[in-house]
Write a protein that holds these residues in place. Structure first.
Motif, PDB file in Angstrom:
ATOM      1  N   UNK A  48       0.862  -1.183   0.000  1.00  0.00           N
ATOM      2  CA  UNK A  48       0.000   0.000   0.000  1.00  0.00           C
ATOM      3  C   UNK A  48       0.898   1.233   0.000  1.00  0.00           C
ATOM      4  N   UNK A  49       0.864   1.987  -1.089  1.00  0.00           N
ATOM      5  CA  UNK A  49       1.754   3.145  -1.229  1.00  0.00           C
ATOM      6  C   UNK A  49       3.200   2.772  -0.928  1.00  0.00           C
ATOM      7  N   UNK A  50       3.575   1.550  -1.327  1.00  0.00           N
ATOM      8  CA  UNK A  50       4.960   1.110  -1.183  1.00  0.00           C
ATOM      9  C   UNK A  50       5.289   0.392   0.100  1.00  0.00           C
ATOM     10  N   UNK A  51       4.331   0.261   1.009  1.00  0.00           N
ATOM     11  CA  UNK A  51       4.566  -0.428   2.281  1.00  0.00           C
ATOM     12  C   UNK A  51       3.916  -1.803   2.246  1.00  0.00           C
ATOM     13  N   UNK A  52       4.726  -2.848   2.459  1.00  0.00           N
ATOM     14  CA  UNK A  52       4.234  -4.219   2.402  1.00  0.00           C
ATOM     15  C   UNK A  52       3.330  -4.514   3.588  1.00  0.00           C
ATOM     16  N   UNK A  53       2.101  -4.960   3.319  1.00  0.00           N
ATOM     17  CA  UNK A  53       1.129  -5.273   4.358  1.00  0.00           C
ATOM     18  C   UNK A  53       0.519  -6.653   4.115  1.00  0.00           C
ATOM     19  N   UNK A  54      -0.069  -7.224   5.169  1.00  0.00           N
ATOM     20  CA  UNK A  54      -0.642  -8.573   5.108  1.00  0.00           C
ATOM     21  C   UNK A  54      -2.164  -8.501   5.115  1.00  0.00           C
ATOM     22  N   UNK A  55      -2.780  -9.231   4.198  1.00  0.00           N
ATOM     23  CA  UNK A  55      -4.244  -9.285   4.125  1.00  0.00           C
ATOM     24  C   UNK A  55      -4.766 -10.104   5.297  1.00  0.00           C
ATOM     25  N   UNK A  69      -2.071  -2.531  10.706  1.00  0.00           N
ATOM     26  CA  UNK A  69      -0.795  -1.829  10.601  1.00  0.00           C
ATOM     27  C   UNK A  69      -0.354  -1.380  11.995  1.00  0.00           C
ATOM     28  N   UNK A  70       0.880  -1.700  12.335  1.00  0.00           N
ATOM     29  CA  UNK A  70       1.383  -1.399  13.675  1.00  0.00           C
ATOM     30  C   UNK A  70       1.657   0.088  13.847  1.00  0.00           C
ATOM     31  N   UNK A  71       1.757   0.509  15.105  1.00  0.00           N
ATOM     32  CA  UNK A  71       2.082   1.904  15.395  1.00  0.00           C
ATOM     33  C   UNK A  71       3.455   2.257  14.835  1.00  0.00           C
ATOM     34  N   UNK A  72       4.394   1.304  14.871  1.00  0.00           N
ATOM     35  CA  UNK A  72       5.731   1.534  14.330  1.00  0.00           C
ATOM     36  C   UNK A  72       5.667   1.812  12.837  1.00  0.00           C
ATOM     37  N   UNK A  73       4.885   1.021  12.108  1.00  0.00           N
ATOM     38  CA  UNK A  73       4.755   1.226  10.662  1.00  0.00           C
ATOM     39  C   UNK A  73       4.058   2.558  10.358  1.00  0.00           C
TER      40      UNK A  73
END
Length: 206
Positions: A48-55, A69-73
């Motif tokens: 998402x906008x270049x950030x790898x995320x898990x469905x 999405x974590x607070x760190x991300x």
């Protein structure tokens, strides 16, 4: 692993906190283009906008999926905590064409747009990258902006950082969310993976 070739433009339709404090992350609900989720399964990676995320959940019928999405991300990225359009790319498969460049989906820093204007049939995009990323950027090298693999046409170093000049063809503007950028917009940046390894090897070369 990704290529920086956007396969769809989705939209964040809801943002829900995962806890009661700022140390908790958020759950995003996204609307994907028609048919986009037909080959997606739980646990698949989508950038998402270049950030790898898990469905984490999805409905192919509704064209809707969620990610946590974590607070760190959230702290290290931009544009993933508000409703609005986002660039989507599914993870690279072994038999896919590498149309852009090798992209990990890990954001290296946040830049800001200094200019985004149409010049003739194309668009002049200029992004100020943080000073720490300047050494990885080179003329005719690659950079990922909000998940899109782009070619650097010029670099201008200053105390404020490194300004990248990028030419966008109409196809890129029309088929990604980059057309929504304005001067001052914050963008997710990922440097070329090869540049990162070259620096590592040179630093430890006896």
């Amino acid at each position: 692993m990704f290529t920086g070739i956007i396969t769809g433009v989705g939209r964040i339709t809801a943002v829900q906190p995962l806890g009661s404090s700022s140390s908790h992350g958020k759950r995003l609900t996204l609307q994907a283009p028609p048919g986009y989720l037909d080959d997606v399964g739980l646990g698949d990676s989508i950038a998402l906008n270049g950030a790898c995320m898990t469905v984490t959940t999805f409905s192919a019928e509704k064209g809707e999926f969620t990610i946590d999405i974590s607070a760190e991300s959230l702290d290290k990225t931009s544009g993933l905590d508000n409703e609005g359009p986002v660039n989507l790319e599914k993870a690279l498969r072994a038999h896919d064409r590498l149309g852009g460049h090798i992209v990990s989906g890990h954001v290296d820093g946040i830049g800001h747009v200094t200019r985004f204007e149409q010049v003739g049939e194309s668009w002049d995009l200029r992004v100020m990258a943080p000073p720490a990323l300047g050494k990885y950027l080179a003329y005719k090298g690659s950079i990922t902006v909000n998940g899109v693999s782009l070619t650097v046409n010029r670099v201008v170093d200053s105390e404020a950082g490194c300004e990248c000049h990028i030419n966008l063809i109409p196809h890129t503007v029309e088929n990604t969310a980059l057309g929504n950028l304005r001067a001052g917009s914050r963008v997710n940046l990922e440097i070329d993976l090869i540049a990162r390894y070259v620096e590592r090897m040179l630093k430890h070369n006896p």
